[in-house]
Design a protein around this motif. Structure first.
Motif, short mmCIF file in Angstrom:
data_model
loop_
_atom_site.label_atom_id
_atom_site.label_comp_id
_atom_site.label_asym_id
_atom_site.label_seq_id
_atom_site.Cartn_x
_atom_site.Cartn_y
_atom_site.Cartn_z
N ILE A 120 0.84 -1.20 0.00
CA ILE A 120 0.00 0.00 0.00
C ILE A 120 0.88 1.25 0.00
CG2 ILE A 120 -1.60 1.37 1.42
CD1 ILE A 120 -2.82 -1.43 2.29
N ARG A 165 0.92 3.65 -3.70
CA ARG A 165 0.43 5.03 -3.82
C ARG A 165 1.17 5.76 -4.94
NH1 ARG A 165 0.16 5.16 2.42
NH2 ARG A 165 -2.06 4.85 2.73
N PRO A 217 -1.51 3.29 -8.12
CA PRO A 217 -2.59 3.88 -7.31
C PRO A 217 -3.95 3.20 -7.51
CG PRO A 217 -1.79 5.46 -8.95
CD PRO A 217 -0.89 4.27 -9.00
N VAL A 227 -4.62 0.53 -4.70
CA VAL A 227 -4.54 0.88 -3.28
C VAL A 227 -5.80 0.48 -2.52
CG1 VAL A 227 -4.36 2.78 -1.62
CG2 VAL A 227 -2.79 2.66 -3.57
N ASP A 228 -6.97 0.79 -3.04
CA ASP A 228 -8.21 0.45 -2.33
C ASP A 228 -8.37 -1.06 -2.17
OD1 ASP A 228 -8.90 3.10 -1.93
OD2 ASP A 228 -10.22 3.19 -3.67
N LYS A 277 -5.99 -2.25 0.49
CA LYS A 277 -6.50 -1.91 1.82
C LYS A 277 -7.57 -2.89 2.27
CE LYS A 277 -5.49 3.04 1.87
NZ LYS A 277 -6.07 4.39 1.87
#
Length: 180
Positions: A36, A40, A44, A47-48, A51
């Motif tokens: 993560i 970024r 990118p 990333v979600d 997470k």
């Protein structure tokens, strides 16, 4: 720590498996944290998803921690090693971008899923609490594998290069954890 009254403590195989699975989940939390951080900048769009995967792994780690507490067992001696190894692998593969991140997840989860299936088979009828803990995480581990595999197009360099390295490293960590 003492096992909770009125609940069987488990068996030696189940205790050892739960300890190693707990350490492995700690490694996975750190792997995703490292990815993560780097994604970024390099990926990118992932990333979600990463997470979400990390949140699953945090829940899995909590399931195994609770089971260790119920059994009155300490965590595995390889716990910190798994955390450090996961973080380093996450940072490196995160730096390499989306293909490396996805290939790493596929390789790790392929090994993990095989081990979870073997554990369930070995513990069936012997340790129902360990079976319940392991069963609680299998679907999400499969989701991580399948979702990451969908990001990989054909035989990419990262899949070709990282799969044997990451799979082999994961096997070694599990092997060591079962013996420490």
């Amino acid at each position: 720590m003492q096992p909770v009254a009125n609940f069987p403590a488990g068996n030696e195989d189940g205790d050892r498996i739960i300890k190693v699975d707990h350490a492995g989940e700690h490694g996975a939390v750190n792997l995703y944290s490292g990815q993560i951080f780097m994604a970024r900048f390099t990926a990118p769009g992932l990333v979600d998803e990463l997470k979400q995967f990390r949140a699953h792994e945090q829940r899995h780690r909590a399931i195994f921690a609770a089971e260790l507490a119920r059994r009155g067992r300490a965590r595995c001696r390889s716990y910190r090693l798994c955390g450090i190894g996961g973080r380093v692998l996450g940072l490196i593969t995160g730096l390499l971008g989306a293909g490396a991140i996805s290939a790493t997840t596929v390789a790790v989860e392929r090994v993990v899923l095989r081990h979870l299936e073997n554990q369930l088979s070995a513990l069936q009828g012997k340790d129902p609490f360990a079976v319940a803990a392991i069963s609680a995480i299998v679907a999400e581990e499969r989701q991580h594998h399948d979702c990451s595999a969908s990001h990989i197009q054909g035989g990419t360099f990262w899949s070709w290069f990282l799969s044997p390295v990451v799979s082999g490293s994961t096997e070694v960590v599990i092997w060591l954890g079962m013996r420490l």
